[in-house]
Motif scaffolding. Structure first.
Motif, PDB file in Angstrom:
ATOM      1  N   ASN A  68       0.841  -1.198   0.000  1.00  0.00           N
ATOM      2  CA  ASN A  68       0.000   0.000   0.000  1.00  0.00           C
ATOM      3  C   ASN A  68       0.873   1.244   0.000  1.00  0.00           C
ATOM      4  O   ASN A  68       1.940   1.253   0.638  1.00  0.00           O
ATOM      5  N   ASP A  69       0.443   2.283  -0.701  1.00  0.00           N
ATOM      6  CA  ASP A  69       1.167   3.553  -0.704  1.00  0.00           C
ATOM      7  C   ASP A  69       1.088   4.154   0.701  1.00  0.00           C
ATOM      8  O   ASP A  69       0.013   4.488   1.189  1.00  0.00           O
ATOM      9  N   ALA A  70       2.234   4.286   1.346  1.00  0.00           N
ATOM     10  CA  ALA A  70       2.248   4.674   2.764  1.00  0.00           C
ATOM     11  C   ALA A  70       1.756   6.097   2.972  1.00  0.00           C
ATOM     12  O   ALA A  70       1.266   6.438   4.037  1.00  0.00           O
ATOM     13  N   ARG A  71       1.888   6.940   1.956  1.00  0.00           N
ATOM     14  CA  ARG A  71       1.459   8.326   2.135  1.00  0.00           C
ATOM     15  C   ARG A  71      -0.053   8.389   2.359  1.00  0.00           C
ATOM     16  O   ARG A  71      -0.549   9.150   3.168  1.00  0.00           O
ATOM     17  N   ALA A  72      -0.780   7.564   1.620  1.00  0.00           N
ATOM     18  CA  ALA A  72      -2.232   7.611   1.712  1.00  0.00           C
ATOM     19  C   ALA A  72      -2.771   6.646   2.761  1.00  0.00           C
ATOM     20  O   ALA A  72      -3.791   6.908   3.373  1.00  0.00           O
ATOM     21  N   GLN A  73      -2.085   5.523   2.958  1.00  0.00           N
ATOM     22  CA  GLN A  73      -2.741   4.469   3.726  1.00  0.00           C
ATOM     23  C   GLN A  73      -2.082   4.069   5.038  1.00  0.00           C
ATOM     24  O   GLN A  73      -2.618   3.236   5.753  1.00  0.00           O
ATOM     25  N   ALA A  74      -0.903   4.650   5.345  1.00  0.00           N
ATOM     26  CA  ALA A  74      -0.264   4.256   6.603  1.00  0.00           C
ATOM     27  C   ALA A  74      -0.684   5.206   7.723  1.00  0.00           C
ATOM     28  O   ALA A  74      -0.997   6.373   7.478  1.00  0.00           O
ATOM     29  N   SER A  75      -0.673   4.703   8.968  1.00  0.00           N
ATOM     30  CA  SER A  75      -0.990   5.556  10.113  1.00  0.00           C
ATOM     31  C   SER A  75       0.201   6.463  10.387  1.00  0.00           C
ATOM     32  O   SER A  75       1.297   6.248   9.876  1.00  0.00           O
ATOM     33  N   GLU A  76      -0.003   7.481  11.231  1.00  0.00           N
ATOM     34  CA  GLU A  76       1.091   8.386  11.553  1.00  0.00           C
ATOM     35  C   GLU A  76       2.254   7.630  12.180  1.00  0.00           C
ATOM     36  O   GLU A  76       3.412   7.865  11.870  1.00  0.00           O
ATOM     37  N   GLY A  77       1.925   6.675  13.074  1.00  0.00           N
ATOM     38  CA  GLY A  77       2.973   5.881  13.725  1.00  0.00           C
ATOM     39  C   GLY A  77       3.774   5.079  12.703  1.00  0.00           C
ATOM     40  O   GLY A  77       5.003   4.996  12.787  1.00  0.00           O
ATOM     41  N   GLN A  78       3.059   4.499  11.759  1.00  0.00           N
ATOM     42  CA  GLN A  78       3.745   3.719  10.718  1.00  0.00           C
ATOM     43  C   GLN A  78       4.630   4.630   9.862  1.00  0.00           C
ATOM     44  O   GLN A  78       5.754   4.277   9.502  1.00  0.00           O
ATOM     45  N   GLN A  79       4.111   5.814   9.551  1.00  0.00           N
ATOM     46  CA  GLN A  79       4.899   6.756   8.753  1.00  0.00           C
ATOM     47  C   GLN A  79       6.172   7.168   9.483  1.00  0.00           C
ATOM     48  O   GLN A  79       7.255   7.229   8.904  1.00  0.00           O
ATOM     49  N   ARG A  80       6.030   7.436  10.788  1.00  0.00           N
ATOM     50  CA  ARG A  80       7.215   7.788  11.571  1.00  0.00           C
ATOM     51  C   ARG A  80       8.224   6.650  11.571  1.00  0.00           C
ATOM     52  O   ARG A  80       9.432   6.863  11.463  1.00  0.00           O
ATOM     53  N   GLY A  81       7.711   5.450  11.695  1.00  0.00           N
ATOM     54  CA  GLY A  81       8.590   4.272  11.669  1.00  0.00           C
ATOM     55  C   GLY A  81       9.347   4.176  10.351  1.00  0.00           C
ATOM     56  O   GLY A  81      10.548   3.897  10.329  1.00  0.00           O
ATOM     57  N   LEU A  82       8.659   4.462   9.261  1.00  0.00           N
ATOM     58  CA  LEU A  82       9.304   4.368   7.936  1.00  0.00           C
ATOM     59  C   LEU A  82      10.425   5.392   7.779  1.00  0.00           C
ATOM     60  O   LEU A  82      11.500   5.070   7.280  1.00  0.00           O
ATOM     61  N   VAL A  83      10.182   6.639   8.235  1.00  0.00           N
ATOM     62  CA  VAL A  83      11.246   7.629   8.058  1.00  0.00           C
ATOM     63  C   VAL A  83      12.415   7.361   9.018  1.00  0.00           C
ATOM     64  O   VAL A  83      13.564   7.642   8.685  1.00  0.00           O
ATOM     65  N   LEU A  84      12.114   6.792  10.187  1.00  0.00           N
ATOM     66  CA  LEU A  84      13.223   6.394  11.072  1.00  0.00           C
ATOM     67  C   LEU A  84      14.065   5.310  10.394  1.00  0.00           C
ATOM     68  O   LEU A  84      15.297   5.347  10.418  1.00  0.00           O
ATOM     69  N   ALA A  85      13.370   4.347   9.791  1.00  0.00           N
ATOM     70  CA  ALA A  85      14.076   3.266   9.091  1.00  0.00           C
ATOM     71  C   ALA A  85      14.903   3.844   7.943  1.00  0.00           C
ATOM     72  O   ALA A  85      16.022   3.381   7.671  1.00  0.00           O
ATOM     73  N   LEU A  86      14.375   4.899   7.298  1.00  0.00           N
ATOM     74  CA  LEU A  86      15.111   5.540   6.200  1.00  0.00           C
ATOM     75  C   LEU A  86      16.404   6.181   6.728  1.00  0.00           C
ATOM     76  O   LEU A  86      17.470   6.047   6.116  1.00  0.00           O
ATOM     77  N   GLY A  87      16.301   6.852   7.879  1.00  0.00           N
ATOM     78  CA  GLY A  87      17.487   7.467   8.479  1.00  0.00           C
ATOM     79  C   GLY A  87      18.523   6.414   8.856  1.00  0.00           C
ATOM     80  O   GLY A  87      19.730   6.600   8.631  1.00  0.00           O
ATOM     81  N   LEU A  88      18.058   5.308   9.430  1.00  0.00           N
ATOM     82  CA  LEU A  88      18.985   4.227   9.800  1.00  0.00           C
ATOM     83  C   LEU A  88      19.638   3.638   8.557  1.00  0.00           C
ATOM     84  O   LEU A  88      20.824   3.287   8.565  1.00  0.00           O
ATOM     85  N   ALA A  89      18.850   3.558   7.466  1.00  0.00           N
ATOM     86  CA  ALA A  89      19.385   3.022   6.212  1.00  0.00           C
ATOM     87  C   ALA A  89      20.465   3.961   5.657  1.00  0.00           C
ATOM     88  O   ALA A  89      21.521   3.514   5.196  1.00  0.00           O
ATOM     89  N   GLN A  90      20.190   5.262   5.746  1.00  0.00           N
ATOM     90  CA  GLN A  90      21.165   6.254   5.268  1.00  0.00           C
ATOM     91  C   GLN A  90      22.475   6.122   6.056  1.00  0.00           C
ATOM     92  O   GLN A  90      23.571   6.130   5.489  1.00  0.00           O
ATOM     93  N   CYS A  91      22.306   5.943   7.353  1.00  0.00           N
ATOM     94  CA  CYS A  91      23.454   5.810   8.231  1.00  0.00           C
ATOM     95  C   CYS A  91      24.293   4.573   7.847  1.00  0.00           C
ATOM     96  O   CYS A  91      25.522   4.637   7.737  1.00  0.00           O
ATOM     97  N   ARG A  92      23.623   3.465   7.606  1.00  0.00           N
ATOM     98  CA  ARG A  92      24.330   2.235   7.239  1.00  0.00           C
ATOM     99  C   ARG A  92      25.008   2.370   5.876  1.00  0.00           C
ATOM    100  O   ARG A  92      26.150   1.947   5.694  1.00  0.00           O
ATOM    101  N   LEU A  93      24.301   3.024   4.956  1.00  0.00           N
ATOM    102  CA  LEU A  93      24.885   3.225   3.620  1.00  0.00           C
ATOM    103  C   LEU A  93      26.177   4.046   3.709  1.00  0.00           C
ATOM    104  O   LEU A  93      27.202   3.705   3.110  1.00  0.00           O
ATOM    105  N   PHE A  94      26.131   5.142   4.484  1.00  0.00           N
ATOM    106  CA  PHE A  94      27.334   5.981   4.646  1.00  0.00           C
ATOM    107  C   PHE A  94      28.472   5.142   5.198  1.00  0.00           C
ATOM    108  O   PHE A  94      29.604   5.210   4.733  1.00  0.00           O
ATOM    109  N   LYS A  95      28.143   4.348   6.229  1.00  0.00           N
ATOM    110  CA  LYS A  95      29.178   3.539   6.867  1.00  0.00           C
ATOM    111  C   LYS A  95      29.781   2.541   5.864  1.00  0.00           C
ATOM    112  O   LYS A  95      30.999   2.371   5.787  1.00  0.00           O
ATOM    113  N   GLU A  96      28.906   1.889   5.089  1.00  0.00           N
ATOM    114  CA  GLU A  96      29.394   0.862   4.155  1.00  0.00           C
ATOM    115  C   GLU A  96      30.257   1.463   3.054  1.00  0.00           C
ATOM    116  O   GLU A  96      31.297   0.923   2.703  1.00  0.00           O
TER     117      GLU A  96
END
Lengths: 197, 364
Positions: free
Chosen positions: B267-295
């Motif tokens: 499901n498209d998270a912008r339209a169908q995810a809850s606020e909590g889920q959306q926050r979780g996704l952007v946190l996961a994005l930040g963690l992913a960015q962090c891992r990418l930089f490290k790698e």
């Protein structure tokens, strides 16, 4: 300071590469420290302005009918190097690595600065290729998007297929180690690598 | 990467601060508007001389100040120390690295990686495509000078074509060189973005899974700004669209119109995810960015967490802390002292009216 001094500074400042401080320094140098230099400088500028003009063949600076390079019969008459500006030509001349003739564009294609083909020194270009039976052209224009577009334009529109065309290589400055080159330069250098002979 | 000390002069609301940070865990506490985020902004500015809050560096200068100075003392993971100095004046910016003047910003990109977690991050998911492009360009540009170069080339070719579009009639010989370059650079840009997003989505999926305890699948999808993949067809399309693009006021399709979206269980998270889920996704994005930089950079980025802890429920907060790399230096802010994991390891600072005071263990 005084209107005459201010005008001189303004005139100097309008020259390329000079800011207000350099302009003031030059003005003071001429007026206070070396007033005896003023007249010879004035004469040199006037003389150069009277005598020098654009070479009708290649666009280089010329004193007579054509520039010294076009007049030089020891040059390879069928080899042509295309450059953006006169300083580029001078730089290549200093390298003593090239024995053909030149064509100075006086710019590169730049829609952003309203420079199209009409603004470039291309009026006689195709006629020149034919008359001088040019067999090979080296494009020595800058390594950026506008330089690249200029090369595309010349190759696609003005240079006949049978003429060999190359672009100068981009890579490491000589004497420099690999470790000191920035990533973009290294990439160009790797792409332009050549087999050991 | 660790920031050992930071000196700020005439920066935002801070007249002068000479801060020495002890260890890898720093918490800054204070009411809103005192200077906590200003400090994080200063730290993040070292990555690419770009603020995460404003595009105009003059906003970083203290009102009425003629010059603003930022002096960073970094230590790399291998223990090499370097000193970075940034001076902002109304006439321009100056950058010095170990007292050597750096004329090209590209030279420092990727050397001082910082990842920011902020409540504003939700905008990456919810906001306009330009925000997501900016984030992706910043992320991939930090890890690859080649990406930055191709992006610059593409933008130059695009500007040139847009300028040509303003003046009909359209001369084929003038358009062709720039359209050829637009397609050539555009294809490379698209490929690098595709690869970058593919790498990021794998990381996002894994971090989101662990952050939420593993019920849903969160992924990123690339939406290219043109359907053309074959260079010949792409060029033809550009040439056929000159008239339309002229009336539109610019090139209508291409990587400058790229977008990417978050998906949660198909499901498209912008339209169908809850606020909590959306926050979780952007946190996961930040963690992913962090891992990418490290790698890619072989350097642990500095992490900045700007007032995000209060927004998470206790369970997610704990999981978030667990997912942060143990070796990373973390600067976190909040209006109140939170429950911190391994509290004794944190250096605590109180922030008030642009002044920073380090607290000793018992003074809390």
């Amino acid at each position: 300071m005084s209107p005459a001094f201010d005008e001189l500074v303004q005139r100097l400042k309008a020259l390329p590469g000079l800011g207000i401080r350099s302009a003031e320094r030059i003005a003071l140098h001429l007026l206070v420290q070396k007033p005896e230099d003023v007249l010879p400088l004035q004469e040199a500028i006037t003389k150069a302005a009277e005598k020098l003009h654009r070479c009708p063949i290649c666009g280089n600076l010329a004193e007579g009918d054509c520039c010294s390079i076009c007049a030089d019969s020891n040059r390879d008459p069928h080899l042509l190097c295309v450059v953006e500006n006169v300083p580029d030509l001078l730089a290549i001349e200093r390298s003593s690595a090239y024995r053909g003739r030149y064509h100075v564009l006086h710019g590169k294609l730049s829609p952003l600065h309203d420079v199209g083909p009409e603004e470039l020194n291309l009026g006689n270009f195709t006629a020149r290729l034919e008359e001088e039976k040019i067999r090979e052209i080296i494009l020595a224009v800058s390594n950026d998007i506008e330089g690249e577009a200029t090369c595309h334009y010349l190759t696609e529109n003005l240079i006949p297929r049978e003429v060999t065309v190359s672009r100068i290589g981009f890579g490491l400055p000589s004497g420099a180690g690999v470790v000191f080159a920035d990533a973009t330069t290294l990439k160009s250098a790797l792409e332009a690598r050549r087999p050991m002979s | 990467m660790r920031l050992e000390a930071l000196h700020l002069q005439e920066y935002r609301n801070i007249p002068l601060a000479r801060l020495r940070f002890a260890g890898n865990r720093i918490f800054l506490q204070g009411p809103n508007g005192q200077g906590k985020t200003n400090l994080l902004e200063a730290i993040a500015y070292a990555t690419a001389m770009r603020s995460f809050r404003t595009a105009d560096y003059h906003h970083l200068m203290r009102t009425g100040a003629g010059e603003t100075g930022l002096l960073y003392f970094f230590a790399s993971d291998r223990g090499e120390s370097s000193q970075l100095e940034i001076r902002l004046r109304s006439g321009g910016r100056e950058l010095r690295w170990d007292d050597r003047r750096i004329p090209r910003l590209g030279e420092i990109i990727g050397h001082f990686p910082v990842v920011v977690f902020s409540s504003q991050d939700l905008q990456i998911l919810r906001g306009a495509p330009s925000l997501r492009r900016r984030w992706l360009d910043m992320t991939l540009g930090t890890t690859s000078p080649e990406y930055l170069q191709i992006l610059r080339d593409y933008q130059e070719a695009l500007q040139a074509r847009n300028k040509l579009l303003r003046k009909p009639p359209f001369v084929e010989a003038l358009f062709a060189p720039f359209e050829n370059l637009l397609v050539e650079k555009g294809q490379k840009l698209r490929k690098l973005r595709e690869e970058g997003l593919a790498r990021l989505t794998g990381l996002v999926e894994s971090f989101y899974y662990r952050l939420t305890g593993g019920h849903e699948e969160g992924v990123l999808r690339y939406l290219p700004g043109t359907r053309q993949t074959d260079p010949g067809a792409w060029r033809e399309r550009l040439s056929a669209e000159r008239e339309r693009d002229h009336f539109r006021g610019g090139t209508g399709s291409g990587p400058h119109r790229d977008d990417w979206t978050f998906w949660l269980d198909e499901n498209d998270a912008r339209a169908q995810a809850s606020e909590g889920q959306q926050r979780g996704l952007v946190l996961a994005l930040g963690l992913a960015q962090c891992r990418l930089f490290k790698e890619v950079l072989q350097e642990e980025p500095i992490l900045l967490a700007d007032d995000i802890l209060g927004e998470l429920d206790p369970q997610r907060r704990r999981r978030f802390w667990d997912l942060l790399p143990a070796e990373a230096q973390i600067f976190a802010t909040g209006t109140e002292w939170p429950d911190l994991p391994q509290e004794e390891t944190w250096q605590k600072w109180e922030v008030s009216e642009g002044r920073f005071e380090a607290l000793l263990g018992k003074e809390r």
